[in-house]
Scaffold this motif. Sequence first.
Motif, PDB file in Angstrom:
ATOM      1  N   ARG A 114       0.834  -1.199   0.000  1.00  0.00           N
ATOM      2  CA  ARG A 114       0.000   0.000   0.000  1.00  0.00           C
ATOM      3  C   ARG A 114       0.870   1.250   0.000  1.00  0.00           C
ATOM      4  N   LYS A 115       0.316   2.334  -0.531  1.00  0.00           N
ATOM      5  CA  LYS A 115       1.082   3.572  -0.656  1.00  0.00           C
ATOM      6  C   LYS A 115       0.397   4.753   0.033  1.00  0.00           C
ATOM      7  N   ASP A 116      -0.778   4.505   0.587  1.00  0.00           N
ATOM      8  CA  ASP A 116      -1.621   5.606   1.050  1.00  0.00           C
ATOM      9  C   ASP A 116      -1.628   5.805   2.555  1.00  0.00           C
ATOM     10  N   LEU A 117      -0.806   5.070   3.284  1.00  0.00           N
ATOM     11  CA  LEU A 117      -0.914   5.064   4.741  1.00  0.00           C
ATOM     12  C   LEU A 117       0.284   5.704   5.435  1.00  0.00           C
ATOM     13  N   THR A 118       0.015   6.278   6.592  1.00  0.00           N
ATOM     14  CA  THR A 118       1.067   6.659   7.526  1.00  0.00           C
ATOM     15  C   THR A 118       1.064   5.634   8.638  1.00  0.00           C
ATOM     16  N   VAL A 119       2.182   4.973   8.836  1.00  0.00           N
ATOM     17  CA  VAL A 119       2.288   3.895   9.820  1.00  0.00           C
ATOM     18  C   VAL A 119       3.307   4.281  10.888  1.00  0.00           C
ATOM     19  N   ILE A 120       2.875   4.261  12.135  1.00  0.00           N
ATOM     20  CA  ILE A 120       3.740   4.583  13.265  1.00  0.00           C
ATOM     21  C   ILE A 120       3.891   3.334  14.122  1.00  0.00           C
ATOM     22  N   THR A 121       5.095   3.038  14.537  1.00  0.00           N
ATOM     23  CA  THR A 121       5.309   1.856  15.367  1.00  0.00           C
ATOM     24  C   THR A 121       6.424   2.087  16.370  1.00  0.00           C
ATOM     25  N   ASN A 125      11.432  -4.318  14.508  1.00  0.00           N
ATOM     26  CA  ASN A 125      11.184  -5.434  13.600  1.00  0.00           C
ATOM     27  C   ASN A 125      10.112  -5.060  12.573  1.00  0.00           C
ATOM     28  N   LEU A 126       9.068  -4.382  13.031  1.00  0.00           N
ATOM     29  CA  LEU A 126       8.013  -3.939  12.119  1.00  0.00           C
ATOM     30  C   LEU A 126       8.546  -2.892  11.154  1.00  0.00           C
ATOM     31  N   ALA A 127       9.307  -1.944  11.681  1.00  0.00           N
ATOM     32  CA  ALA A 127       9.863  -0.894  10.826  1.00  0.00           C
ATOM     33  C   ALA A 127      10.751  -1.483   9.743  1.00  0.00           C
ATOM     34  N   SER A 128      11.531  -2.491  10.106  1.00  0.00           N
ATOM     35  CA  SER A 128      12.417  -3.139   9.142  1.00  0.00           C
ATOM     36  C   SER A 128      11.638  -3.792   8.011  1.00  0.00           C
ATOM     37  N   HIS A 136       4.507   5.779   4.457  1.00  0.00           N
ATOM     38  CA  HIS A 136       5.165   6.793   5.291  1.00  0.00           C
ATOM     39  C   HIS A 136       5.304   6.188   6.682  1.00  0.00           C
ATOM     40  N   VAL A 137       6.509   5.774   7.026  1.00  0.00           N
ATOM     41  CA  VAL A 137       6.752   5.045   8.269  1.00  0.00           C
ATOM     42  C   VAL A 137       7.447   5.958   9.273  1.00  0.00           C
ATOM     43  N   ILE A 138       6.909   5.996  10.498  1.00  0.00           N
ATOM     44  CA  ILE A 138       7.490   6.770  11.590  1.00  0.00           C
ATOM     45  C   ILE A 138       7.763   5.826  12.749  1.00  0.00           C
ATOM     46  N   VAL A 139       8.983   5.906  13.292  1.00  0.00           N
ATOM     47  CA  VAL A 139       9.352   5.104  14.453  1.00  0.00           C
ATOM     48  C   VAL A 139       9.364   6.021  15.681  1.00  0.00           C
TER      49      VAL A 139
END
Length: 254
Positions: A114-121, A125-128, A136-139
């Motif tokens: 998917r390309k439409d999401l902002t994912v924060i974790t 392991n998830l970020a990797s 759009h990934v934020i740690v």
Amino acid sequence: MTPSQRRKDITSHVHATGKVDIEQLSEMFHVSPMTVRRDLVLLEQDGKLIRTHGGAVSPRSLTLETPFISKETKHVTEKRAISKKAVQMIPEGASILLDSGTTTLELARHLVNRKDLTVITNDINLASEMVNSALHVIVTGGDLQNNVGALLGAQTQEFLRSIHVDRFFLGAHAIDLHAGVTSPTLEKSMVKKLMMEAAEETWLLADSSKIHHKAFSKVCALQDLDGFITDDRVSKEEVRLIEQQVKTFFVEGG
């Protein structure tokens, strides 16, 4: 009765019942609540029990932290089925928060196209898993929990207080149909609670092997959740008790 014998009897009682409270022990042994508190402090130092608010529990009654490598390969079919259902709960353009854990790891793997999401974790392991995606990934940042991969501590908590997201997918270490969702440490429970506060909705993702277990620190009651996704390896009575408390999807466990 000598203090030494009293503490032996307290230990036996805690192990037999799983938990006790200070007032109960005070009446049982005809001593003051302060005396009981001192006994519990000494017994905890000896590893005989774990003190809680107002009492104590047996260490054997609690589910302890499991290293990531030990749990990643367990109940994989169920975790994948749960994560596939969870994907359907994520609207286009949403911001989502993923808790640390191996079930949420499966969800992260389902999101990489998917390309439409902002994912924060708060899990490296998830970020990797999402590093080569268009997400759009934020740690969160924070102190790394070795052998687990979770990020915890003051920095994590400060970050979570500053955000607001559409969905939070909560992982669970232990679930009891009466005690609710529990976690091995107070620090981990605090992070999970802040994640819930940061989200419009909270969905619990956990396979049925987590049910009927308790850990040290309470996260929330089942009634506090917006939904629960688990597998169908549960009894009719368990289904009834769960559905009385929270909207639940029971996916085919394989």
